[in-house]
Write an enzyme that holds these catalytic residues in place. Structure first.
Site, PDB file in Angstrom:
ATOM      1  N   ASP A 129       0.835  -1.260  -0.045  1.00 54.02           N
ATOM      2  CA  ASP A 129       0.020   0.091   0.053  1.00 54.02           C
ATOM      3  C   ASP A 129       0.964   1.228   0.170  1.00 54.02           C
ATOM      4  O   ASP A 129       1.418   1.595  -1.170  1.00 54.02           O
ATOM      5  CB  ASP A 129      -0.988  -0.123   1.418  1.00 54.02           C
ATOM      6  CG  ASP A 129      -2.027   1.022   1.254  1.00 54.02           C
ATOM      7  OD1 ASP A 129      -2.392   1.498   0.335  1.00 54.02           O
ATOM      8  OD2 ASP A 129      -2.418   1.246   2.468  1.00 54.02           O
ATOM      9  N   PHE A 181     -10.090   0.071  -0.622  1.00 58.22           N
ATOM     10  CA  PHE A 181      -9.928  -0.891   0.401  1.00 58.22           C
ATOM     11  C   PHE A 181     -10.501  -2.498   0.012  1.00 58.22           C
ATOM     12  O   PHE A 181     -11.385  -2.537  -0.410  1.00 58.22           O
ATOM     13  CB  PHE A 181     -10.649  -0.681   1.562  1.00 58.22           C
ATOM     14  CG  PHE A 181     -10.164  -1.509   2.727  1.00 58.22           C
ATOM     15  CD1 PHE A 181      -8.971  -1.343   3.653  1.00 58.22           C
ATOM     16  CD2 PHE A 181     -11.013  -2.546   3.338  1.00 58.22           C
ATOM     17  CE1 PHE A 181      -8.470  -2.137   4.696  1.00 58.22           C
ATOM     18  CE2 PHE A 181     -10.524  -3.489   4.252  1.00 58.22           C
ATOM     19  CZ  PHE A 181      -9.420  -3.131   4.914  1.00 58.22           C
TER      20      PHE A 181
HETATM   21  P1  IMP Z   1       1.973  -0.618   3.708  1.00 61.05           P
HETATM   22  O1  IMP Z   1       2.982  -0.650   4.769  1.00 61.05           O
HETATM   23  O2  IMP Z   1       1.094   0.735   3.998  1.00 61.05           O
HETATM   24  O3  IMP Z   1       2.479  -0.925   2.289  1.00 61.05           O
HETATM   25  O4  IMP Z   1       0.680  -1.606   4.357  1.00 61.05           O
HETATM   26  C1  IMP Z   1       0.753  -3.059   4.005  1.00 61.05           C
HETATM   27  C2  IMP Z   1      -0.182  -3.585   4.827  1.00 61.05           C
HETATM   28  O5  IMP Z   1      -1.247  -3.095   5.429  1.00 61.05           O
HETATM   29  C3  IMP Z   1      -0.516  -4.822   4.389  1.00 61.05           C
HETATM   30  O6  IMP Z   1       0.518  -6.003   4.436  1.00 61.05           O
HETATM   31  C4  IMP Z   1      -2.000  -5.164   4.853  1.00 61.05           C
HETATM   32  O7  IMP Z   1      -1.985  -5.843   6.067  1.00 61.05           O
HETATM   33  C5  IMP Z   1      -2.662  -3.721   5.142  1.00 61.05           C
HETATM   34  N1  IMP Z   1      -3.361  -3.054   4.075  1.00 61.05           N
HETATM   35  C6  IMP Z   1      -3.097  -2.364   3.245  1.00 61.05           C
HETATM   36  N2  IMP Z   1      -4.134  -1.976   2.333  1.00 61.05           N
HETATM   37  C7  IMP Z   1      -5.103  -2.959   2.643  1.00 61.05           C
HETATM   38  C8  IMP Z   1      -6.508  -3.213   2.135  1.00 61.05           C
HETATM   39  O8  IMP Z   1      -6.911  -2.684   1.251  1.00 61.05           O
HETATM   40  N3  IMP Z   1      -7.039  -4.318   2.476  1.00 61.05           N
HETATM   41  C9  IMP Z   1      -6.572  -4.812   3.725  1.00 61.05           C
HETATM   42  N4  IMP Z   1      -5.230  -4.681   4.425  1.00 61.05           N
HETATM   43  C10 IMP Z   1      -4.580  -3.719   3.788  1.00 61.05           C
END
Ligand code: IMP
Length: 175
Positions: free
Chosen positions: A104, A153
């Site tokens: 994300d 999401f």
């Molecule tokens: P990042 O550090 O922002 O890249 O977040 C990654 C983590 O956030 C992932 O491993 C997921 O656990 C959670 N995450 C991010 N976007 C979503 C989504 O759309 N649905 C569910 N979990 C998400």
């Protein structure tokens, strides 16, 4: 349609599309890592189904291990830091493939890769089922990406909303 607490989710990526794409990614990994006995490093919890299906389609010698990423607040200026938990074996001189459910902002995966790099692996690649390019904060090289999606999401097939909704064969998106 799936309702969890107050939120409604509608079908987004079908189980068939997921499995077909995973077979393609596994094919690429089978070619790239034929003689390298890669170690799959699965980031729990969200990536557990993806990792299982990916590994079932690998035909080369390979190993698997599981880590968790715990967030903690270090100082006000650095904000949340993330620490890897559960890595018991040595990753030195190993070819690592880090398996994530979704990238994300990219902060989780960059911290994980940075901490793994410090242990001198032979190489590190990232395999993520989903990628939201619009949300990315740090530039990172993603070697194996299942699907690029908009900044929405999603849940299902391992991904949760409030701990729930991981147990579907397809991926759904918030209405
Ligand atoms: P990042 O550090 O922002 O890249 O977040 C990654 C983590 O956030 C992932 O491993 C997921 O656990 C959670 N995450 C991010 N976007 C979503 C989504 O759309 N649905 C569910 N979990 C998400």
């Amino acid at each position: 349609m799936l309702i969890i607490n107050d939120k409604t989710f509608r079908p987004f990526i079908s189980a068939d599309a997921i499995q077909t794409r995973i077979q393609e990614l596994a094919g690429q990994i089978n070619e790239a890592y034929a003689d390298q006995k890669p170690l799959l490093v699965v980031v729990l919890n969200g990536a557990f189904l993806f990792a299982a299906d990916l590994m079932k389609n690998l035909t080369i010698p390979c190993e698997i291990t599981f880590i968790r990423v715990a967030s903690y607040t270090a100082t006000e200026s650095t904000g949340q830091l993330k620490q890897i938990l559960g890595l018991s074996e040595s990753v030195a001189n190993r070819h690592l493939i880090v398996i994530e459910d979704i990238v994300d902002t990219g902060l989780t995966i960059s911290e994980v890769c940075e901490q793994l790099s410090a242990q001198n692996p032979a190489s590190i690649a990232i395999a993520t089922l989903l990628f939201k390019p619009a949300a990315l904060k740090n530039k990172i090289d993603l070697h194996y990406v299942g699907f690029e999606i908009e900044n929405q999401f999603v849940l299902g097939y391992g991904l949760d909303y409030d701990g729930l909704g991981r147990n579907t064969k397809d991926i759904l998106v918030l209405e």
